[in-house]
Design a protein around this motif. Structure first.
Motif, mmCIF file in Angstrom:
data_model
loop_
_atom_site.group_PDB
_atom_site.id
_atom_site.type_symbol
_atom_site.label_atom_id
_atom_site.label_comp_id
_atom_site.label_asym_id
_atom_site.label_seq_id
_atom_site.Cartn_x
_atom_site.Cartn_y
_atom_site.Cartn_z
ATOM 1 N N LEU A 103 2.165 2.333 -10.481
ATOM 2 C CA LEU A 103 2.636 1.000 -10.659
ATOM 3 C C LEU A 103 2.560 0.286 -9.466
ATOM 4 N N LEU A 104 2.983 0.987 -8.140
ATOM 5 C CA LEU A 104 3.153 0.460 -6.778
ATOM 6 C C LEU A 104 1.624 0.181 -6.227
ATOM 7 N N SER A 105 1.112 1.296 -6.617
ATOM 8 C CA SER A 105 -0.734 1.123 -6.249
ATOM 9 C C SER A 105 -1.277 -0.185 -6.763
ATOM 10 N N ALA A 106 -1.195 -0.255 -7.944
ATOM 11 C CA ALA A 106 -1.659 -1.476 -8.469
ATOM 12 C C ALA A 106 -1.174 -2.842 -7.979
ATOM 13 N N ALA A 107 0.133 -2.775 -7.463
ATOM 14 C CA ALA A 107 0.855 -3.885 -6.892
ATOM 15 C C ALA A 107 0.261 -4.105 -5.508
ATOM 16 N N LEU A 108 -0.305 -3.420 -4.852
ATOM 17 C CA LEU A 108 -0.879 -3.269 -3.712
ATOM 18 C C LEU A 108 -2.247 -3.344 -3.469
ATOM 19 N N GLY A 109 -2.908 -3.428 -4.881
ATOM 20 C CA GLY A 109 -4.628 -3.581 -5.046
ATOM 21 C C GLY A 109 -5.073 -2.401 -4.877
ATOM 22 N N LEU A 110 -4.390 -1.154 -4.868
ATOM 23 C CA LEU A 110 -4.975 0.164 -4.931
ATOM 24 C C LEU A 110 -5.428 0.664 -6.100
ATOM 25 N N ASP A 111 -6.135 1.639 -6.194
ATOM 26 C CA ASP A 111 -6.620 2.165 -7.643
ATOM 27 C C ASP A 111 -5.516 2.920 -8.177
ATOM 28 N N ASP A 112 -5.360 2.369 -9.340
ATOM 29 C CA ASP A 112 -4.501 2.950 -10.379
ATOM 30 C C ASP A 112 -5.032 4.409 -10.919
ATOM 31 N N PRO A 113 -4.193 5.377 -10.843
ATOM 32 C CA PRO A 113 -4.511 6.730 -11.441
ATOM 33 C C PRO A 113 -4.861 6.765 -12.943
ATOM 34 N N LEU A 114 -4.189 5.636 -13.703
ATOM 35 C CA LEU A 114 -4.489 5.597 -15.143
ATOM 36 C C LEU A 114 -5.240 4.543 -15.545
ATOM 37 N N ASP A 115 -6.248 3.856 -14.519
ATOM 38 C CA ASP A 115 -7.110 2.873 -14.807
ATOM 39 C C ASP A 115 -6.677 1.709 -14.932
ATOM 40 N N GLU A 130 -1.584 6.848 0.974
ATOM 41 C CA GLU A 130 -2.186 5.592 0.908
ATOM 42 C C GLU A 130 -1.165 4.455 0.676
ATOM 43 N N LEU A 131 -0.169 4.650 -0.094
ATOM 44 C CA LEU A 131 0.784 3.622 -0.521
ATOM 45 C C LEU A 131 1.426 3.289 0.939
ATOM 46 N N ILE A 132 1.774 4.435 1.676
ATOM 47 C CA ILE A 132 2.475 4.091 2.859
ATOM 48 C C ILE A 132 1.779 3.614 3.935
ATOM 49 N N ARG A 133 0.602 3.948 4.055
ATOM 50 C CA ARG A 133 -0.330 3.417 5.005
ATOM 51 C C ARG A 133 -0.647 1.900 4.698
ATOM 52 N N ALA A 191 0.994 -0.310 2.865
ATOM 53 C CA ALA A 191 2.358 -0.937 3.344
ATOM 54 C C ALA A 191 2.642 -1.203 4.819
ATOM 55 N N SER A 192 2.468 -0.180 5.417
ATOM 56 C CA SER A 192 2.430 -0.427 7.013
ATOM 57 C C SER A 192 1.619 -1.524 7.627
ATOM 58 N N PHE A 193 0.371 -1.576 7.183
ATOM 59 C CA PHE A 193 -0.608 -2.722 7.745
ATOM 60 C C PHE A 193 -0.358 -3.918 7.018
ATOM 61 N N ALA A 194 0.234 -3.912 5.986
ATOM 62 C CA ALA A 194 0.241 -5.222 5.088
ATOM 63 C C ALA A 194 1.169 -6.247 5.939
ATOM 64 N N ALA A 210 6.903 -6.751 1.326
ATOM 65 C CA ALA A 210 8.159 -6.207 1.016
ATOM 66 C C ALA A 210 8.510 -6.852 -0.213
ATOM 67 N N GLU A 211 8.263 -8.208 -0.464
ATOM 68 C CA GLU A 211 8.708 -9.134 -1.768
ATOM 69 C C GLU A 211 7.854 -8.977 -2.701
ATOM 70 N N THR A 212 6.647 -8.319 -2.576
ATOM 71 C CA THR A 212 5.681 -8.328 -3.815
ATOM 72 C C THR A 212 6.337 -7.615 -5.001
ATOM 73 N N SER A 213 6.148 -8.512 -6.045
ATOM 74 C CA SER A 213 6.927 -8.004 -7.446
ATOM 75 C C SER A 213 6.090 -6.767 -7.963
ATOM 76 N N VAL A 214 6.666 -5.852 -8.402
ATOM 77 C CA VAL A 214 6.213 -4.528 -9.157
ATOM 78 C C VAL A 214 6.930 -4.882 -10.419
ATOM 79 N N SER A 215 5.933 -4.621 -11.652
ATOM 80 C CA SER A 215 6.299 -4.632 -13.009
ATOM 81 C C SER A 215 6.585 -3.371 -13.450
ATOM 82 N N TYR A 216 8.039 -3.015 -13.985
ATOM 83 C CA TYR A 216 7.922 -2.055 -14.727
ATOM 84 C C TYR A 216 8.240 -2.149 -16.447
ATOM 85 N N GLY A 217 7.552 -3.166 -16.883
ATOM 86 C CA GLY A 217 7.432 -3.783 -18.184
ATOM 87 C C GLY A 217 8.751 -4.548 -18.533
#
Length: 499
Positions: free
Chosen positions: A273-285, A323-326, A328-331, A336-343
């Motif tokens: 869910l965090l990967s998708a919010a940062l534009g990274l690959d989601d392990p569940l497509d 990859e998540l930490i890297r 977020a560190s460069f972003a 930090a205020e990017t919304s992450v949806s949990y449904g």
């Protein structure tokens, strides 16, 4: 011959001051003094060694007279009138024993040297008391085996007899015995099982990061690293150890059985869910996977089919957390205020990362329990921030339960300028602090003077309640005030748990 190689009149052979002296008439053998080592020649100004054979004794031997008895053969020292020999010497010369007629040899063939002779100054002490007649170098080589009690009885006796007369060897034997004592310690040689955890805590608290990690991402960085250290230590078979995951649904506790590898797959699926919010690959497509954490986990497990995950899951999970930490560190700060949806709800990225750190610690403890591994709580500062996140989420959880008819209705609704009710949540010990939980509205922040109840809990116990590992009835260590408000808040805390 004489000293220069000439032969004497009666055929007696003289070799540089040592002569073959015929023994008593009828003796089987003659005494061969050439085999007896003589002390060095005297130097000017020093007294000659008292074993020197005087020249005036030669005529007796040449005339064939019998050798005097041992008691009569004291050999006098050189005349004191010689000016080069007036340095004081020994008080008296030692008697030189003669040949034993029965044995045909000298019973004491060893050298007898004055106290100031070269043998007294030798670096290696002369020891002649070894029962087996072993030389000094052999006895010295046996000291290690003797210290370990590995010598034969004969060798042990020889070494111990040698130590009574050789100070250097005695000192070396003492050092070796002390070293052997260190090998036979009564304490356990096993490492403290908490040693690695303490070392890791120290490293995580002091090592500088190659990339500056945002403060809000530090707990997630630390907890993923701690869990990875645990996973590196377990064997292949332990990845299939059964793990029971527990959480609360409505008013009851539920559980689900999986394996160590299944838990890591669950963490990777929800971290997507965090990967998708940062534009990274989601392990569940991404789009095909549900947003609800429980739904994502069930989808991942279903895709495994009859092939349960193994330790191979560790590398993609760890690569994803890095990859998540890297990213977020460069972003920068705005991410930090990017919304992450949990449904059913959403969190800003900084709170979502703290939520994932909390889940990583809780499930790391589940794995540690399954494989019997020590796994302490997070650092006090990180635990305090996790408790703070749960306390901030409690008013919303309480409102949701009230809407579902699972909590008492709101009372004393706030009017203009009037404070609402609150519950004083006092967290003691590790990561502790004080929080005031609004009881009547998610937006109302109760003032201390309006606190209608108080609950005291240990920090780790409160987190176990939020994780659904203990029931609300078991959690409260101290309660005071409105009983209904206390019950509603404790059950709301348990409802924050999920798969």
């Amino acid at each position: 011959m004489n000293g220069d190689g000439r032969e004497s009149e009666d055929g007696e052979e003289e070799v540089r001051g040592a002569r073959r002296i015929p023994g008593p008439r009828g003796a089987a053998d003659d005494l061969d003094l050439a085999s007896v080592p003589l002390p060095p020649l005297p130097q000017p100004g020093r007294t000659a060694p008292d074993r020197a054979v005087p020249e005036q004794s030669a005529p007796k031997a040449e005339q064939g007279e019998p050798e005097p008895a041992a008691a009569e053969r004291d050999v006098p020292g050189p005349p004191a009138s010689e000016p080069e020999r007036n340095e004081p010497g020994p008080a008296a010369s030692e008697p030189v024993p003669g040949p034993d007629p029965a044995l045909g040899s000298d019973p004491d063939p060893g050298p007898r040297v004055a106290a100031d002779g070269p043998a007294a100054r030798s670096p290696e002490p002369f020891v002649s008391s070894a029962p087996a007649g072993l030389p000094h170098r052999v006895l010295k080589a046996l000291l290690g085996a003797w210290a370990l009690s590995a010598c034969s009885p004969e060798e042990t006796a020889a070494v111990e007899d040698h130590l009574t007369g050789c100070a250097p060897c005695a000192d070396e034997a003492l050092r070796l015995r002390d070293a052997v004592g260190l090998l036979h310690t009564d304490g356990s040689l096993d490492l403290d099982p908490t040693l690695r955890a303490r070392v890791l805590d120290g490293c995580f608290g002091r090592r500088p990061a190659r990339i500056p990690v945002p403060e809000w991402a530090v707990p997630y960085d630390a907890e993923t690293a701690r869990l990875d250290a645990l996973l590196r230590d377990i064997g292949d078979s332990e990845w299939h150890a059964p793990v029971r995951l527990q959480w609360f649904e409505e008013e009851r506790q539920v559980s689900r059985r999986t394996t160590v590898a299944g838990v890591i797959g669950h963490l990777m699926a929800v971290d997507g869910l965090l990967s998708a919010a940062l534009g990274l690959d989601d392990p569940l497509d991404g789009g095909e996977a549900p947003l609800d954490p429980t739904g994502r986990t069930e989808t991942y497990w279903a895709r495994q089919g009859s092939r349960p995950p193994t330790r191979a899951i560790r590398e993609p999970w760890r690569a994803q957390s890095h990859e998540l930490i890297r990213t977020a560190s460069f972003a920068g700060r705005n991410v930090a205020e990017t919304s992450v949806s949990y449904g059913a709800f959403a969190l800003p990225l900084q709170d979502a990362a703290l939520d994932r750190a909390f889940e990583c610690w809780v499930h790391g403890g589940d794995i540690a329990d399954a494989v019997d591994y020590p796994y302490p709580a997070p650092s006090a500062s990180h635990l305090h921030r996790m408790i703070d996140l749960a306390a901030r989420m409690l008013p919303g959880a309480l409102a949701g339960r009230r809407g579902a008819g699972l909590a008492g209705p709101a009372k004393d609704l706030v009017t203009a300028g009037a404070p609402g009710r609150s519950l004083h949540l006092e967290i003691e010990g590790h990561g502790g602090g004080d929080w005031y939980i609004a009881l009547d509205s998610p937006a109302a922040v109760g003032a201390p003077e309006r606190a209608v109840a108080q609950v005291a809990l240990d920090g780790v116990e409160f987190c176990r309640l939020v994780a659904g590992h203990i029931s609300p009835v078991e959690a409260a260590a101290g309660q005071e005030g409105d009983r209904e408000a206390i019950r509603d808040v404790l059950f709301a805390a348990a409802s924050l748990s999920r798969l």
